[in-house]
Design a protein around this motif. Structure first.
Motif, PDB file in Angstrom:
ATOM      1  N   THR A 151       0.818  -1.220   0.000  1.00  0.00           N
ATOM      2  CA  THR A 151       0.000   0.000   0.000  1.00  0.00           C
ATOM      3  C   THR A 151       0.849   1.265   0.000  1.00  0.00           C
ATOM      4  N   ARG A 156       0.734   3.993  -3.044  1.00  0.00           N
ATOM      5  CA  ARG A 156       0.166   5.294  -2.658  1.00  0.00           C
ATOM      6  C   ARG A 156       1.172   6.420  -2.943  1.00  0.00           C
ATOM      7  N   GLU A 177      -7.678   1.376  -4.638  1.00  0.00           N
ATOM      8  CA  GLU A 177      -7.394   1.501  -3.211  1.00  0.00           C
ATOM      9  C   GLU A 177      -8.673   1.180  -2.436  1.00  0.00           C
ATOM     10  N   PHE A 229      -4.208   7.014   6.104  1.00  0.00           N
ATOM     11  CA  PHE A 229      -3.536   8.009   5.271  1.00  0.00           C
ATOM     12  C   PHE A 229      -3.551   9.383   5.935  1.00  0.00           C
TER      13      PHE A 229
END
Length: 318
Positions: free
Chosen positions: A77, A81, A94, A102
Motif C-alpha cells: 500500500t 500510494r 485503493e 492516510f
C-alpha cells in the motif's frame, strides 16, 4: 514523470497532391498531436485483488484507446500510494477505509459507514493531494465472520444479528481465528459487544499469524470441529469452499470498499475515464469479487485473463 492521454490513430495516407496551404497546416498541427500522444500508467498493490482490479483498469483504458503503461502489482500500500502522489503512476485501486490511516483519523466514525467514509476520503484526498476517488465497488473487504454453508442454512444465519442470537441461544459455534482477531478490541470483542454474544475459549481455535487462508481452510475441513472462520469479506476461497459471510449490519468494522483513485490532472484532461470505469466497479459486489478472486486463487487462472473474461461476459468490452 509519465503523463496521460489517449492514443492517437495513425495518420491516413494522403492521395494526390495537397495544396501548399494545406500541407503547411498539417505540418503545423503534427507537433501538437505528437506532444499529446503519451501514456497513462496503471498501478496496483501486489495482492490478488489488486492484480484483478488493476488489470480491469488497464484493459478498460486500452479498450477505450489509451496507451497504458503497466505497473500492476507494484508493491504494498505505502509504495503504490506514494507512487500515485508523486505522479509515477496515474491510477490504481485503493480501499476507502485506508483513508483513516492516510490522514491519521482512525477515531472518526465515518469510516464505519459506507457512504460517509467514501465522502470523507474523497474530500481529504482532493484537498491535500489533488487525487480523485471514483465510484467504489459495493463490496466490503474488511474483517468478518464466515460460517459453513450447511450450518448457516440449517440455522438461518445471514447477518451478525443472526449469528449473535444463535450463539447466545446455545448454538454450537466453533471459530478459527488469529490471536490478533481474538484479542484486538476492534475485532472479535467489538463484534461480541455489538451483537450480544460471547465465545468461550473452548469455542475458539486460535492460529498463529493472520492468514485468512488458514482460518478458511480450518472451517472448510472442520478442523477441531470449527464451522466459523475469521475472514476478509472478498476472500477468494470463500465461495469455493462454501463459507457464508455474516453481514455486519451495525457497521462494527471499518468499511474497505475498493475504488479507483486517479490523479486530478489526469481526470481533468480526460473526464471520460469516469464514464469508462464507474459502470464496471458498480457491478463488483461481494459475491462477484469472491468468485473472481477464487478463479485466481483456487483455479490458478491468470489475473489478467480473469479480468478480461469478466469484462467481455458483462459486455463492457468486445
Amino acid at each position: 514523470m509519465i503523463t496521460e492521454t489517449k492514443r492517437f490513430p495513425a495518420a491516413r495516407r494522403l492521395a494526390g497532391v495537397l495544396a501548399g496551404s494545406a500541407v503547411a497546416a498539417l505540418m503545423a498541427a503534427a507537433p501538437v498531436a505528437q506532444a499529446q500522444a503519451q501514456d497513462i500508467t496503471v498501478g496496483s498493490k501486489i495482492d490478488t485483488e489488486g492484480a484483478l482490479l488493476g488489470n480491469m483498469l488497464m484493459i478498460l483504458l486500452e479498450d477505450a484507446g489509451f496507451t497504458v503503461d503497466n505497473k500492476i502489482q507494484l508493491g504494498a500500500t505505502s509504495v503504490v500510494r506514494q507512487a500515485l502522489i508523486a505522479g509515477e503512476i496515474d491510477i490504481y485501486p485503493e480501499y476507502t477505509g485506508n483513508g483513516a490511516f492516510f490522514f491519521d483519523r482512525q477515531g472518526d466514525q465515518a469510516w464505519n459507514n459506507r457512504g460517509a467514509g467514501y465522502e470523507l476520503v474523497s474530500q481529504l484526498d482532493a484537498q491535500e493531494n489533488n487525487l480523485v476517488w471514483l465510484t467504489p465497488a459495493p463490496a466490503n473487504n474488511t474483517w468478518a465472520l464466515a460460517v459453513r454453508q450447511d450450518v448457516a442454512a440449517e440455522n438461518d444465519l445471514e447477518t451478525m444479528e443472526d449469528f449473535g442470537a444463535w450463539v447466545s441461544g446455545g448454538g454450537d459455534a466453533m471459530l478459527a481465528a488469529s490471536a490478533e482477531f481474538v484479542e484486538s478490541p476492534n475485532a472479535l470483542p467489538a463484534f461480541q459487544e455489538a451483537y450480544g454474544f460471547e465465545l468461550t475459549d473452548d469455542q475458539m481455535l486460535v492460529l498463529s499469524g493472520g492468514d485468512t487462508a488458514a482460518t478458511i481452510r480450518a472451517a472448510a475441513e472442520q478442523t477441531n470441529g470449527t464451522n466459523t472462520a475469521m475472514v476478509y469479506g472478498t476472500d477468494g476461497a470463500l465461495s469455493a469452499v462454501g463459507l457464508v459471510v455474516m453481514e455486519d449490519t451495525q457497521g462494527v468494522q471499518m468499511v474497505y470498499e475498493p475504488a479507483p483513485v486517479v490523479r486530478g490532472e489526469v481526470l481533468e484532461e480526460h473526464p471520460e475515464i469516469r464514464d469508462i470505469i464507474d459502470p464496471v466497479f458498480e457491478t463488483l459486489g461481494l459475491q462477484t469479487l469472491q468468485s473472481l478472486n477464487a478463479a485466481i486463487i483456487v483455479e490458478g487462472r491468470d489475473a489478467g485473463q480473469v479480468a478480461r473474461s469478466y469484462l467481455e461476459e458483462e459486455g463492457f468490452i468486445n
